[in-house]
Design a protein around this motif. Structure first.
Motif, mmCIF file in Angstrom:
data_model
loop_
_atom_site.group_PDB
_atom_site.id
_atom_site.type_symbol
_atom_site.label_atom_id
_atom_site.label_comp_id
_atom_site.label_asym_id
_atom_site.label_seq_id
_atom_site.Cartn_x
_atom_site.Cartn_y
_atom_site.Cartn_z
ATOM 1 N N GLY A 276 -10.562 -11.120 56.403
ATOM 2 C CA GLY A 276 -10.219 -11.202 54.982
ATOM 3 C C GLY A 276 -9.220 -12.308 54.690
ATOM 4 O O GLY A 276 -8.414 -12.204 53.765
ATOM 5 N N LEU A 277 -9.291 -13.381 55.472
ATOM 6 C CA LEU A 277 -8.339 -14.478 55.304
ATOM 7 C C LEU A 277 -9.036 -15.713 54.758
ATOM 8 O O LEU A 277 -10.127 -16.068 55.207
ATOM 9 C CB LEU A 277 -7.714 -14.836 56.668
ATOM 10 C CG LEU A 277 -6.825 -13.772 57.305
ATOM 11 C CD1 LEU A 277 -6.558 -14.119 58.769
ATOM 12 C CD2 LEU A 277 -5.508 -13.658 56.550
ATOM 13 N N ASP A 278 -8.397 -16.380 53.801
ATOM 14 C CA ASP A 278 -8.924 -17.649 53.298
ATOM 15 C C ASP A 278 -8.628 -18.756 54.299
ATOM 16 O O ASP A 278 -7.507 -18.821 54.819
ATOM 17 C CB ASP A 278 -8.235 -18.015 51.977
ATOM 18 C CG ASP A 278 -8.885 -17.289 50.814
ATOM 19 O OD1 ASP A 278 -10.056 -16.899 50.954
ATOM 20 O OD2 ASP A 278 -8.198 -17.116 49.791
ATOM 21 N N VAL A 279 -9.608 -19.610 54.545
ATOM 22 C CA VAL A 279 -9.353 -20.793 55.382
ATOM 23 C C VAL A 279 -10.008 -22.005 54.723
ATOM 24 O O VAL A 279 -11.027 -21.877 54.059
ATOM 25 C CB VAL A 279 -9.930 -20.674 56.818
ATOM 26 C CG1 VAL A 279 -9.094 -19.790 57.693
ATOM 27 C CG2 VAL A 279 -11.382 -20.237 56.821
ATOM 28 N N ALA A 280 -9.400 -23.166 54.922
ATOM 29 C CA ALA A 280 -10.007 -24.416 54.469
ATOM 30 C C ALA A 280 -10.779 -25.003 55.638
ATOM 31 O O ALA A 280 -10.291 -25.025 56.772
ATOM 32 C CB ALA A 280 -8.920 -25.382 54.011
#
Ligand code: HPA
Length: 250
Positions: A149-153
């Motif tokens: 559930g983590l945003d990553v670029a």
């Protein structure tokens, strides 16, 4: 068979979720790695941990023995390397705290031992480095981020600078013009040496600050510490998903 190593950068000198089995002092033809290799398990899977800047965080980026580090990992049977790096954001959308899985590198470092193929009388050897990071391992890290559930670029060019000082604002404008999105001091020659050894290598970068001239004033070291701490907590939870995914595909 896969064996994973994690290279910890600033803010990650030890892995809190690693059950340590042993520490192994290694010697290589290139000297000693930054620290003894830490053998252990995360979620029951074997992992080798190496703190890039040494146990007490005493080795600056330009003095890291990247050759010894990568050689030692290869010698221990490592096949996959997740390199954790602290970076500054050139692209301001990458706010401090953001996790980045970069897909490209531009190398501005100098005077670092950057190849295993540099000495006579070996035949001249070139390696392909068009896509400097391992696509499969980047995909695993991305899947792990989704599960955690983590945003990553995912699309970011890592500009590797010499340090240990931070850049000037004008230097950051130049790196931006070149296409750099994030800037850090440890991405090279580590990635290239990994490629020369045939390792599957990817970076998990933590944005610790806005790069010089991109924030509201000077670079604030306390702010970096703050964002590294929260960023590394997210790195740990991402790794807890990435490790079973890498070994078992689930
Ligand atoms: N520049 C270079 N390296 C870095 C930075 C930066 O702004 N932040 C963290 N590592």
């Amino acid at each position: 068979m896969k064996t994973l190593a994690i290279i910890g950068g600033s803010g990650l000198t030890h892995l809190r979720n690693l059950s340590v089995r042993e520490r192994r002092v290694m010697r290589t033809p290139y000297g000693e790695p930054s620290a003894p290799l830490v053998y252990g398990t995360v979620c029951g899977r074997d992992v080798i941990f190496l703190p890039r800047h040494g146990h007490g965080h005493t080795i600056p980026p330009h003095s890291v023995n990247y050759q010894a580090n990568m050689w030692a990992l290869k010698e221990c049977g490592v096949t996959h390397v997740i390199a954790v790096n602290a970076v500054g954001a050139i692209k301001t959308a990458l706010v401090p705290g953001t996790l980045v899985i970069p897909d490209q590198i531009i190398d501005y470092t100098y005077g670092r031992a950057h190849t295993f193929f540099g000495s006579h009388p070996e035949p001249v050897t070139h390696v392909d480095f068009s896509y400097p990071y391992c696509a499969a391992l980047r995909e695993t890290l991305h899947d792990a981020a989704i599960r955690a559930g983590l945003d990553v670029a995912l699309q970011a060019t890592y500009a590797a600078t010499q340090g240990p000082r931070f850049e000037t604002a004008a230097e950051i404008v130049r790196l931006e013009r070149d296409g750099g999105d994030i800037v850090g001091m440890t991405g090279m020659p580590e990635a290239a040496l990994g490629r020369e050894l045939g390792l599957c290598y990817a970076s998990l970068s933590v944005v610790a600050n806005y790069a010089a001239g991109k924030g509201s004033g000077q670079i604030d070291l306390r702010e970096i510490e703050h964002f590294l701490e929260s960023g590394m907590a997210r790195v740990r939870s991402l790794l807890e998903f990435a490790i079973p995914l890498l070994y078992d595909g689930r």
